[in-house]
Design a protein around this motif. Structure first.
Motif, PDB file in Angstrom:
ATOM      1  N   SER A 181       0.815  -1.214   0.000  1.00 12.44           N
ATOM      2  CA  SER A 181       0.000   0.000   0.000  1.00 12.44           C
ATOM      3  C   SER A 181       0.847   1.261   0.000  1.00 12.44           C
ATOM      4  O   SER A 181       0.327   2.350  -0.259  1.00 12.44           O
ATOM      5  CB  SER A 181      -0.926   0.002   1.224  1.00 12.44           C
ATOM      6  N   TYR A 182       2.144   1.146   0.289  1.00  8.13           N
ATOM      7  CA  TYR A 182       3.000   2.325   0.391  1.00  8.13           C
ATOM      8  C   TYR A 182       4.120   2.318  -0.651  1.00  8.13           C
ATOM      9  O   TYR A 182       4.998   3.171  -0.604  1.00  8.13           O
ATOM     10  CB  TYR A 182       3.594   2.408   1.810  1.00  8.13           C
ATOM     11  N   TYR A 200       6.912   9.417  -1.579  1.00  6.77           N
ATOM     12  CA  TYR A 200       5.611   8.874  -1.969  1.00  6.77           C
ATOM     13  C   TYR A 200       4.967   8.137  -0.777  1.00  6.77           C
ATOM     14  O   TYR A 200       3.776   8.336  -0.479  1.00  6.77           O
ATOM     15  CB  TYR A 200       5.787   7.908  -3.139  1.00  6.77           C
ATOM     16  N   VAL A 204       1.340   8.794   1.251  1.00  9.70           N
ATOM     17  CA  VAL A 204       0.288   7.807   1.527  1.00  9.70           C
ATOM     18  C   VAL A 204      -0.006   7.747   3.025  1.00  9.70           C
ATOM     19  O   VAL A 204      -1.171   7.660   3.437  1.00  9.70           O
ATOM     20  CB  VAL A 204       0.709   6.422   0.991  1.00  9.70           C
ATOM     21  N   TYR A 207      -2.112  10.718   3.917  1.00  7.67           N
ATOM     22  CA  TYR A 207      -3.486  10.489   3.486  1.00  7.67           C
ATOM     23  C   TYR A 207      -4.214   9.585   4.486  1.00  7.67           C
ATOM     24  O   TYR A 207      -5.368   9.854   4.866  1.00  7.67           O
ATOM     25  CB  TYR A 207      -3.497   9.847   2.093  1.00  7.67           C
ATOM     26  N   LYS A 214      -6.479   3.634   3.724  1.00  9.34           N
ATOM     27  CA  LYS A 214      -5.465   3.700   2.676  1.00  9.34           C
ATOM     28  C   LYS A 214      -6.102   4.213   1.386  1.00  9.34           C
ATOM     29  O   LYS A 214      -7.277   3.967   1.127  1.00  9.34           O
ATOM     30  CB  LYS A 214      -4.842   2.318   2.450  1.00  9.34           C
ATOM     31  N   PRO A 215      -5.339   4.888   0.527  1.00 13.02           N
ATOM     32  CA  PRO A 215      -5.922   5.456  -0.699  1.00 13.02           C
ATOM     33  C   PRO A 215      -6.343   4.390  -1.703  1.00 13.02           C
ATOM     34  O   PRO A 215      -7.311   4.577  -2.440  1.00 13.02           O
ATOM     35  CB  PRO A 215      -4.794   6.329  -1.249  1.00 13.02           C
ATOM     36  N   HIS A 216      -5.613   3.285  -1.774  1.00 14.26           N
ATOM     37  CA  HIS A 216      -5.933   2.218  -2.721  1.00 14.26           C
ATOM     38  C   HIS A 216      -6.151   0.923  -1.947  1.00 14.26           C
ATOM     39  O   HIS A 216      -5.292   0.517  -1.160  1.00 14.26           O
ATOM     40  CB  HIS A 216      -4.804   2.021  -3.734  1.00 14.26           C
ATOM     41  N   HIS A 228      -1.973   1.495  -7.732  1.00 13.57           N
ATOM     42  CA  HIS A 228      -0.854   2.431  -7.557  1.00 13.57           C
ATOM     43  C   HIS A 228      -0.256   2.825  -8.907  1.00 13.57           C
ATOM     44  O   HIS A 228       0.165   3.972  -9.097  1.00 13.57           O
ATOM     45  CB  HIS A 228       0.239   1.790  -6.681  1.00 13.57           C
ATOM     46  N   ASP A 232      -4.321   7.859  -9.624  1.00 20.28           N
ATOM     47  CA  ASP A 232      -3.754   8.838  -8.703  1.00 20.28           C
ATOM     48  C   ASP A 232      -4.349   8.646  -7.313  1.00 20.28           C
ATOM     49  O   ASP A 232      -5.494   8.187  -7.158  1.00 20.28           O
ATOM     50  CB  ASP A 232      -4.044  10.256  -9.182  1.00 20.28           C
ATOM     51  N   VAL A 233      -3.572   9.003  -6.306  1.00 17.07           N
ATOM     52  CA  VAL A 233      -4.098   9.005  -4.947  1.00 17.07           C
ATOM     53  C   VAL A 233      -5.181  10.077  -4.867  1.00 17.07           C
ATOM     54  O   VAL A 233      -4.949  11.238  -5.213  1.00 17.07           O
ATOM     55  CB  VAL A 233      -2.985   9.290  -3.928  1.00 17.07           C
ATOM     56  N   THR A 255       2.460  12.323  -3.635  1.00 19.33           N
ATOM     57  CA  THR A 255       2.097  11.020  -4.206  1.00 19.33           C
ATOM     58  C   THR A 255       1.950  11.066  -5.722  1.00 19.33           C
ATOM     59  O   THR A 255       1.289  10.198  -6.305  1.00 19.33           O
ATOM     60  CB  THR A 255       0.783  10.513  -3.585  1.00 19.33           C
TER      61      THR A 255
END
Length: 633
Positions: A181-182, A200, A204, A207, A214-216, A228, A232-233, A255
C-alpha cells in the motif's frame, strides 16, 4: 497478548550480554525482543535475524554493513543502533527500545486524526528521513508500523536501511498487502527506489492519517499494485469533506505517480508541510474528521493512553462558557456585581480546566510508573532502586540460573520497562546460582530405570554402548561417563555402557545336520534361523554349509545365528593340465574351483605335469582336490 510462548530465545543470555525478556514483534526478516544489557543495566531492543536467513553469508554481511552505517546516523527521530553481533545461528542488532506504540496502533484505535495531530507525526518523520536522505540512505519501507511513538511523546522512525535485501511484493499474506500500500509506482514497475520513493510513502501515510483509510484498497496485493500504477491518490477532502485545499495539494504533490513531479527528498517535503501547516487556521488544524473514533481506555492499562500528549484529543479552541444574558443593572447594585460574577465564572472555568487536565493526566500517566532495570543487582540494591521509583517488593522467589550470580536478581514481575500503578509491588526472583547435580551410581541398574534415574536428577542419557560382562546382568548398566559422583550442570549428558551379559563362544557347525546344529546353539542360549536358500558346498547335502557367526566368535545370550544348508557339491568339469608347467596347471585348476596337490618324483628336477588324479574333461565335485604329478628326469 503474550507473544513469548514457545520462543527459544526468551530467557536466554545472548552473546553473554543481552538478557532476552520478551518477544515484541515478528517480521519477515527478523524478530524483535525486549532485552536488558546486563553490562550497562539498560533496557533495549534486540532485532534478531531469522536463522534461515543467517545462513546466507552475503545477506549477513549486508545486514552488518548497513547496521554500521545506520549507527552513524545520529538523529533524535531515528531509532538508534547500539551494537551488532552474532551468537551461533543468531545474528542480532542491539537497538534503542522505544516504549509506547506505533502509528498503526494509533490509526487502528483512533481512525482519522485531526490535521494538527497528523502534522505532529509527519514533521518528525520527515526530519528523520531528511537526515537519512542527505546522508545517502533510502528507507524503502516507510509505513505506519515503522513509526514509533514513545510514552514521552517522541516520534521515531525504525528500520533504516535494513529492508533493502528483503521483501516480496507477490506474497498474498496480509502483511505484504499492508506493505504494498506504500510502494511507489517506480518500485512496482522497475524495482528502483530513491529518496522520492520515501516521499511517496510519506504522502500515503499522510493520506491515511487524515482519512483513516489507505488510498488504494483491494482483495489481493496485485489489485493494490495495479491501482498504484494506474490511479492517482485521491484528494483527502473527497473522503473528509471540509479538509483545506492545502492538505489536498500536499498529498497530491507527495504522491505524484511521476517521481519527477514529487519533492526531491524528505527535506523538500518537510518544507512544503510546514508551509501548509502555517497556512491553516487553529480551527482547521483542530477540526475533528467524521472518521475519527473515540479513544477507548481499559481500567488499569491502555497501551495508547500516552498518545494524548502526542496526538491531543481535539478541542474546540474558540468555545466559550455561556454567560447569562445581561438583564441590566439591578436595583441597588452597580456594574461591580456583573464584573464580579464574570470574574467568578472565568476563575471557575480555569479551575475546572485545570482539574480536568490533571485528572486526565493522572488517569493516563500520573498513576503509573515504570519498573526500573534491576536485573543482575543484589537484593538490597534492587529493593532500594524500586523504592526510589515508588515501588515495593512484594514477594521474593529463588530459582537456579547459569547466567546470574548467586543472590542477584534474575527476573522481575512485571518486567523492567513495563508500567505499574504507583505504589505497586514487584516480585523479585533471586538466583541460587547454577544448579549442580551429581552423577548417580547406576551400576547394575536396568537401562530403562537408569534413564529415569538420570532424568530425576536433571541429567540426560547420552551415548549408549554395549559390552560383554560376566559380573553384570545383561541389559544392566556397567558404568557411566562421567563416573558416579561427578558434578555436572543440569541437562548434561551422561554416557552409559550396558552389559551384553557373559559372552558365548560360537562353535564350528559346518558339516553337522541341521537338527544337531540347532540343538547345540539353543542349549548355549542362542536363537537359530535357517536360511530359505540353499547353496552348493563341499559339505554333504542337507548338512550345514555356512553360519552367520564364524567359529570362535563371541555372541550374547539371545543373539540370532543364521544357518545355511548345503545342496551338496556342484559338479565341475576338470581342466586337462597334462603337459603344462606346474604354476600354469595350478592356476587352471584353482580357477575351475578345485584344490590342487602336487606330487614330484626324484630327482625333482622337472617342472612339467605328466599326470593328474582326475582325468581332464570329466566332472568332479567343486572344491575337491586334484593331484598333479611332476616326474623327475
Amino acid at each position: 497478548m503474550d507473544t513469548t510462548l514457545q520462543d527459544p530465545l526468551v530467557g536466554r543470555l545472548l552473546d553473554g550480554r543481552y538478557r532476552v525478556d520478551a518477544r515484541v514483534a515478528v517480521g519477515g526478516m527478523a524478530t524483535v525482543y525486549r532485552a536488558v544489557d546486563t553490562r550497562l543495566d539498560r533496557v533495549l531492543a534486540l532485532k534478531v535475524m531469522h536463522p534461515d536467513l543467517a545462513t546466507d553469508a552475503a545477506f549477513v554481511e549486508r545486514f552488518m554493513r548497513e547496521a554500521k552505517s545506520v549507527a552513524r546516523l545520529a538523529h533524535p527521530n531515528v531509532v538508534g543502533v547500539f551494537d551488532q553481533g552474532a551468537d551461533g545461528a543468531y545474528v542480532y542488532l542491539a537497538m534503542e527500545y522505544v516504549a509506547g506504540c506505533t502509528l498503526r496502533d494509533v490509526l487502528r484505535e483512533r481512525g482519522a486524526l485531526p490535521p494538527r495531530a497528523a502534522f505532529d507525526v509527519l514533521e518528525p518523520v520527515l526530519a528523520a528521513l531528511g537526515a537519512a536522505h542527505r546522508a545517502g540512505f533510502v528507507h524503502r519501507d516507510m509505513k505506519p508500523e515503522n513509526v514509533l511513538i514513545g510514552d514521552d511523546g517522541r516520534v521515531k522512525v525504525a528500520d533504516f536501511g535494513l529492508v533493502r535485501a528483503v521483501g516480496s511484493a507477490t506474497d498474498t499474506t496480509g502483511a505484504v498487502l499492508g506493505t504494498v500500500s506504500y510502494l511507489a509506482p517506480e518500485q512496482i514497475e522497475h524495482g528502483t527506489a530513491d529518496t522520492r520513493a520515501d516521499v511517496y510513502a510519506c504522502g500515503v501515510v499522510l493520506y491515511e492519517m487524515l482519512t483513516g483509510a489507505k488510498p488504494h484498497s483491494g482483495d489481493t496485493p496485485a489489485q493494490v499494485l495495479y491501482r498504484h500504477l494506474n490511479t492517482d491518490v485521491p484528494a483527502p477532502s473527497a473522503v473528509v469533506p471540509g479538509l483545506p485545499a492545502e492538505l489536498d495539494e500536499l498529498v497530491a504533490c507527495a504522491t505524484a505517480r511521476d517521481p519527477e513531479a514529487r519533492p526531491y527528498d524528505a527535506v523538500a517535503l518537510l518544507a512544503l508541510a510546514r508551509e501548509a501547516r502555517a497556512a491553516l487556521s487553529e480551527e482547521q488544524l483542530d477540526a475533528v474528521p467524521p472518521q475519527a473514533r473515540a479513544q477507548v481506555r481499559s481500567g488499569a492499562e491502555d497501551r495508547t493512553s500516552v498518545i494524548p500528549r502526542v496526538l491531543p484529543l481535539p478541542v474546540e479552541h474558540t468555545s466559550r462558557l455561556p454567560a447569562p444574558p445581561d438583564p441590566g443593572p439591578a436595583p441597588g447594585r452597580g456594574p461591580v456585581t456583573v464584573h464580579r460574577r464574570t470574574a467568578f465564572l472565568v476563575v471557575a472555568a480555569v479551575l475546572l480546566s485545570l482539574g480536568l487536565g490533571t485528572g486526565v493526566w493522572y488517569i493516563n500517566s500520573g498513576q503509573f510508573t515504570r519498573v526500573p532495570a534491576v536485573l543482575g543487582q543484589t537484593e538490597a540494591q534492587a529493593t532500594q532502586r524500586l523504592a526510589d521509583a515508588g515501588l515495593d517488593v512484594g514477594t521474593t522467589e529463588r530459582a537456579y540460573s547459569d547466567v546470574y550470580e548467586r543472590g542477584t536478581v534474575m527476573a522481575v514481575d512485571p518486567a523492567p520497562g513495563e508500567r505499574i500503578r504507583g505504589n505497586g509491588t514487584v516480585t523479585l526472583t533471586l538466583s541460587r546460582g547454577p544448579r549442580i547435580v551429581k552423577v548417580p551410581n547406576l551400576k547394575g541398574t536396568p537401562l530403562e530405570e537408569a534413564k529415569k534415574a538420570l532424568a530425576a536428577e536433571g541429567l540426560a542419557p547420552g551415548v549408549i554402548t554395549y559390552a560383554f560382562s560376566r559380573s553384570v546382568a545383561q541389559g544392566a548398566v556397567i558404568g557411566s561417563d562421567p563416573e558416579p559422583g561427578t558434578e555436572r550442570s543440569p541437562d548434561s549428558a551422561v554416557a552409559l555402557q550396558v552389559s551384553r551379559g557373559a559372552p558365548i563362544e560360537v562353535p564350528d557347525l559346518t558339516g553337522e545336520s541341521v537338527p544337531d546344529a540347532t540343538a547345540t546353539l539353543q542349549e548355549a542360549g542362542l536363537k537359530v534361523v535357517v536360511a530359505a536358500e540353499r547353496i552348493h558346498s563341499p559339505e554333504d547335502a542337507g548338512t550345514v554349509a555356512a553360519q552367520s557367526l564364524a567359529e570362535g566368535s563371541r555372541a550374547a545370550k539371545g543373539d540370532t545365528i543364521t544357518l545355511t544348508v548345503s545342496k551338496g557339491p556342484r559338479m565341475v568339469a576338470v581342466p586337462d593340465v597334462v603337459g603344462m608347467k606346474t604354476d600354469e596347471a595350478r592356476g587352471e585348476l584353482e580357477a575351475a574351483g578345485f584344490r590342487v596337490k602336487v606330487e614330484k618324483t626324484f630327482p625333482f628336477l622337472g617342472d612339467t605335469v605328466t599326470g593328474q588324479s582326475v582325468e581332464g574333461g570329466t566332472n568332479a565335485p567343486e572344491g575337491s582336490a586334484v593331484t598333479i604329478t611332476i616326474k623327475g628326469l
